[in-house]
Design a protein around this motif. Structure first.
Motif, PDB file in Angstrom:
ATOM      1  N   HIS A   4      -8.451  -9.998  -7.868  1.00 25.08           N
ATOM      2  CA  HIS A   4      -7.815  -8.956  -8.675  1.00 25.08           C
ATOM      3  C   HIS A   4      -8.299  -7.567  -8.246  1.00 25.08           C
ATOM      4  O   HIS A   4      -7.521  -6.611  -8.227  1.00 25.08           O
ATOM      5  N   THR A   5      -9.577  -7.470  -7.904  1.00 25.12           N
ATOM      6  CA  THR A   5     -10.112  -6.188  -7.440  1.00 25.12           C
ATOM      7  C   THR A   5      -9.460  -5.780  -6.120  1.00 25.12           C
ATOM      8  O   THR A   5      -9.069  -4.625  -5.930  1.00 25.12           O
ATOM      9  N   ALA A   6      -9.318  -6.752  -5.206  1.00 24.05           N
ATOM     10  CA  ALA A   6      -8.625  -6.471  -3.946  1.00 24.05           C
ATOM     11  C   ALA A   6      -7.163  -6.121  -4.206  1.00 24.05           C
ATOM     12  O   ALA A   6      -6.582  -5.273  -3.517  1.00 24.05           O
ATOM     13  N   GLY A   7      -6.580  -6.756  -5.212  1.00 26.61           N
ATOM     14  CA  GLY A   7      -5.195  -6.466  -5.568  1.00 26.61           C
ATOM     15  C   GLY A   7      -5.012  -5.037  -6.052  1.00 26.61           C
ATOM     16  O   GLY A   7      -3.948  -4.441  -5.850  1.00 26.61           O
ATOM     17  N   ALA A   8      -6.050  -4.473  -6.690  1.00 24.51           N
ATOM     18  CA  ALA A   8      -5.976  -3.080  -7.135  1.00 24.51           C
ATOM     19  C   ALA A   8      -5.832  -2.141  -5.945  1.00 24.51           C
ATOM     20  O   ALA A   8      -5.150  -1.105  -6.030  1.00 24.51           O
ATOM     21  N   GLY A   9      -6.436  -2.496  -4.824  1.00 27.44           N
ATOM     22  CA  GLY A   9      -6.262  -1.701  -3.612  1.00 27.44           C
ATOM     23  C   GLY A   9      -4.836  -1.754  -3.109  1.00 27.44           C
ATOM     24  O   GLY A   9      -4.290  -0.754  -2.631  1.00 27.44           O
ATOM     25  N   ALA A  10      -4.211  -2.934  -3.227  1.00 24.04           N
ATOM     26  CA  ALA A  10      -2.808  -3.070  -2.824  1.00 24.04           C
ATOM     27  C   ALA A  10      -1.904  -2.248  -3.730  1.00 24.04           C
ATOM     28  O   ALA A  10      -0.889  -1.700  -3.282  1.00 24.04           O
ATOM     29  N   VAL A  11      -2.263  -2.152  -5.012  1.00 30.73           N
ATOM     30  CA  VAL A  11      -1.497  -1.306  -5.930  1.00 30.73           C
ATOM     31  C   VAL A  11      -1.513   0.137  -5.450  1.00 30.73           C
ATOM     32  O   VAL A  11      -0.474   0.807  -5.378  1.00 30.73           O
ATOM     33  N   ARG A  12      -2.681   0.617  -5.098  1.00 32.15           N
ATOM     34  CA  ARG A  12      -2.817   2.009  -4.642  1.00 32.15           C
ATOM     35  C   ARG A  12      -1.967   2.242  -3.397  1.00 32.15           C
ATOM     36  O   ARG A  12      -1.244   3.233  -3.303  1.00 32.15           O
ATOM     37  N   ARG A  13      -2.046   1.327  -2.435  1.00 35.58           N
ATOM     38  CA  ARG A  13      -1.263   1.484  -1.202  1.00 35.58           C
ATOM     39  C   ARG A  13       0.236   1.484  -1.495  1.00 35.58           C
ATOM     40  O   ARG A  13       1.006   2.260  -0.908  1.00 35.58           O
ATOM     41  N   THR A  14       0.649   0.615  -2.396  1.00 37.17           N
ATOM     42  CA  THR A  14       2.063   0.469  -2.689  1.00 37.17           C
ATOM     43  C   THR A  14       2.612   1.670  -3.440  1.00 37.17           C
ATOM     44  O   THR A  14       3.728   2.129  -3.174  1.00 37.17           O
ATOM     45  N   VAL A  15       1.845   2.179  -4.383  1.00 34.59           N
ATOM     46  CA  VAL A  15       2.271   3.367  -5.119  1.00 34.59           C
ATOM     47  C   VAL A  15       2.496   4.530  -4.158  1.00 34.59           C
ATOM     48  O   VAL A  15       3.511   5.235  -4.219  1.00 34.59           O
ATOM     49  N   GLU A  16       1.564   4.724  -3.245  1.00 33.57           N
ATOM     50  CA  GLU A  16       1.687   5.816  -2.288  1.00 33.57           C
ATOM     51  C   GLU A  16       2.855   5.587  -1.338  1.00 33.57           C
ATOM     52  O   GLU A  16       3.609   6.525  -1.016  1.00 33.57           O
ATOM     53  N   ALA A  17       3.062   4.341  -0.895  1.00 26.99           N
ATOM     54  CA  ALA A  17       4.169   4.025   0.012  1.00 26.99           C
ATOM     55  C   ALA A  17       5.507   4.257  -0.681  1.00 26.99           C
ATOM     56  O   ALA A  17       6.452   4.797  -0.081  1.00 26.99           O
ATOM     57  N   ALA A  18       5.617   3.844  -1.943  1.00 32.11           N
ATOM     58  CA  ALA A  18       6.866   4.023  -2.681  1.00 32.11           C
ATOM     59  C   ALA A  18       7.168   5.500  -2.890  1.00 32.11           C
ATOM     60  O   ALA A  18       8.318   5.933  -2.756  1.00 32.11           O
ATOM     61  N   ALA A  19       6.143   6.279  -3.214  1.00 36.62           N
ATOM     62  CA  ALA A  19       6.346   7.712  -3.411  1.00 36.62           C
ATOM     63  C   ALA A  19       6.816   8.367  -2.113  1.00 36.62           C
ATOM     64  O   ALA A  19       7.729   9.200  -2.116  1.00 36.62           O
ATOM     65  N   ARG A  20       6.212   7.973  -0.990  1.00 41.15           N
ATOM     66  CA  ARG A  20       6.622   8.555   0.296  1.00 41.15           C
ATOM     67  C   ARG A  20       8.046   8.148   0.663  1.00 41.15           C
ATOM     68  O   ARG A  20       8.765   8.899   1.326  1.00 41.15           O
ATOM     69  N   ALA A  21       8.452   6.959   0.248  1.00 44.95           N
ATOM     70  CA  ALA A  21       9.792   6.459   0.578  1.00 44.95           C
ATOM     71  C   ALA A  21      10.886   7.105  -0.267  1.00 44.95           C
ATOM     72  O   ALA A  21      12.068   6.920   0.013  1.00 44.95           O
ATOM     73  N   GLY A  22      10.503   7.829  -1.305  1.00 49.14           N
ATOM     74  CA  GLY A  22      11.498   8.476  -2.152  1.00 49.14           C
ATOM     75  C   GLY A  22      11.959   7.651  -3.329  1.00 49.14           C
ATOM     76  O   GLY A  22      12.966   7.974  -3.964  1.00 49.14           O
ATOM     77  N   VAL A  23      11.228   6.579  -3.652  1.00 48.42           N
ATOM     78  CA  VAL A  23      11.550   5.756  -4.818  1.00 48.42           C
ATOM     79  C   VAL A  23      11.304   6.586  -6.080  1.00 48.42           C
ATOM     80  O   VAL A  23      10.302   7.300  -6.175  1.00 48.42           O
ATOM     81  N   LYS A  24      12.208   6.497  -7.041  1.00 50.36           N
ATOM     82  CA  LYS A  24      12.086   7.272  -8.272  1.00 50.36           C
ATOM     83  C   LYS A  24      11.266   6.564  -9.341  1.00 50.36           C
ATOM     84  O   LYS A  24      10.570   7.200 -10.131  1.00 50.36           O
ATOM     85  N   VAL A  25      11.380   5.233  -9.383  1.00 49.41           N
ATOM     86  CA  VAL A  25      10.659   4.439 -10.380  1.00 49.41           C
ATOM     87  C   VAL A  25      10.065   3.217  -9.695  1.00 49.41           C
ATOM     88  O   VAL A  25      10.764   2.509  -8.960  1.00 49.41           O
ATOM     89  N   LEU A  26       8.789   2.972  -9.940  1.00 48.90           N
ATOM     90  CA  LEU A  26       8.117   1.770  -9.448  1.00 48.90           C
ATOM     91  C   LEU A  26       7.518   1.059 -10.646  1.00 48.90           C
ATOM     92  O   LEU A  26       6.694   1.636 -11.372  1.00 48.90           O
ATOM     93  N   THR A  27       7.951  -0.175 -10.887  1.00 44.80           N
ATOM     94  CA  THR A  27       7.419  -0.957 -12.000  1.00 44.80           C
ATOM     95  C   THR A  27       6.634  -2.137 -11.458  1.00 44.80           C
ATOM     96  O   THR A  27       7.149  -2.924 -10.653  1.00 44.80           O
ATOM     97  N   LEU A  28       5.386  -2.266 -11.901  1.00 45.17           N
ATOM     98  CA  LEU A  28       4.497  -3.314 -11.415  1.00 45.17           C
ATOM     99  C   LEU A  28       4.126  -4.246 -12.562  1.00 45.17           C
ATOM    100  O   LEU A  28       3.722  -3.799 -13.637  1.00 45.17           O
ATOM    101  N   PHE A  29       4.262  -5.552 -12.316  1.00 41.64           N
ATOM    102  CA  PHE A  29       3.927  -6.562 -13.321  1.00 41.64           C
ATOM    103  C   PHE A  29       2.438  -6.858 -13.208  1.00 41.64           C
ATOM    104  O   PHE A  29       2.007  -7.639 -12.365  1.00 41.64           O
ATOM    105  N   ALA A  30       1.661  -6.234 -14.078  1.00 41.29           N
ATOM    106  CA  ALA A  30       0.203  -6.318 -13.978  1.00 41.29           C
ATOM    107  C   ALA A  30      -0.393  -7.456 -14.804  1.00 41.29           C
ATOM    108  O   ALA A  30      -1.351  -8.102 -14.379  1.00 41.29           O
ATOM    109  N   PHE A  31       0.157  -7.670 -16.001  1.00 39.12           N
ATOM    110  CA  PHE A  31      -0.420  -8.677 -16.895  1.00 39.12           C
ATOM    111  C   PHE A  31       0.680  -9.145 -17.833  1.00 39.12           C
ATOM    112  O   PHE A  31       1.208  -8.366 -18.625  1.00 39.12           O
TER     113      PHE A  31
END
Length: 243
Positions: free
Chosen positions: A40-67
């Motif tokens: 789960h801790t390693a997964g938090a790093g993937a969250v950070r990478r994905t949020v930044e990638a989505a923002a750079r790609a021009g995505v308006k909304v990113l929804t993540l199923f966390a729990f």
């Protein structure tokens, strides 16, 4: 945009809303002979990478199923570790979200969390409320059936109060009472780890989403995987029930 438009060299429009079922943390940890919280801790790093990638790609909304609302059934030690990780992430990531102009929203039955975690959620949301960039929605203690049931309950209260008649209830009115009702529905839903099911996530909202299932475990998910999912999305022709 049609495939013919892409063929003429025009860049495809990014999906306005991407939703991700982040699956595979436990298997990642098990493969490395580590405790589940390490995954789960390693997964938090993937969250950070994905949020930044989505923002750079021009995505308006990113929804993540966390729990999910079903995750309470997991071993207590794992759930407790997840709660601590959620708390740390909220405290740590607000500054980064503000740097990217990202607005945070947490959807789900947050009353099921501790008072301190609820307070941290409210603080993080308020700290990013004026940001005008991508919306990051974290689904926590969330279930698609819960979402629909809560919408139905809200409408039922209006009918009981006499402010709404049963005949006035339709899809549009029910939608207005679901989570994320003010945002576009997900164009693309990604699930990692190779599993191919929706797992009670955004059941109402995903009626016409495109699904991409990737074999990568969530902690290993990076911008290349995100780009691959977008490429698959761009290759689809969306018909919304038409021909």
């Amino acid at each position: 945009m049609s495939q013919s438009d892409q063929g003429r060299g025009q860049s495809p429009l990014p999906p306005a809303h991407v939703a991700i079922i982040m699956d595979g943390n436990n298997r990642w940890a098990k493969n490395k002979l580590l405790p589940s919280i390490a995954g789960h801790t390693a997964g938090a790093g993937a969250v950070r990478r994905t949020v930044e990638a989505a923002a750079r790609a021009g995505v308006k909304v990113l929804t993540l199923f966390a729990f999910s609302s079903e995750n309470w059934k997991r071993p207590k030690a794992e759930v407790d570790g997840l709660m601590r990780l959620f708390m740390r992430s909220l405290k740590k990531e607000v500054k980064r979200l503000n740097e990217y102009g990202i607005r945070l929203r947490v959807i789900g039955d947050t009353q099921g969390f501790s008072d301190s975690l609820q307070q941290e959620i409210r603080h993080a949301e308020q700290a990013t409320v004026t940001n005008s960039g991508m919306v990051l929605a974290i689904a926590a203690n969330y279930g698609g059936r819960w979402d629909i049931a809560e919408a139905a309950k809200s409408l039922a209260k209006q009918v009981a109060a006499g402010s709404l008649s049963a005949d006035e209830i339709d899809e549009t009115r029910l939608h207005q009472h679901t989570c994320l009702a003010d945002l576009p529905p997900p164009d693309l839903m990604i699930r990692t780890s190779g599993e191919q099911r929706i797992s009670n996530f955004l059941l109402w909202q995903a009626a016409y989403s495109e699904f991409v299932f990737l074999p990568v475990l969530w902690p290993d998910f990076d911008e290349n995987h995100f780009t691959a999912a977008l490429s698959e999305y761009y290759s689809r022709q969306r018909r919304y029930g038409g021909r």
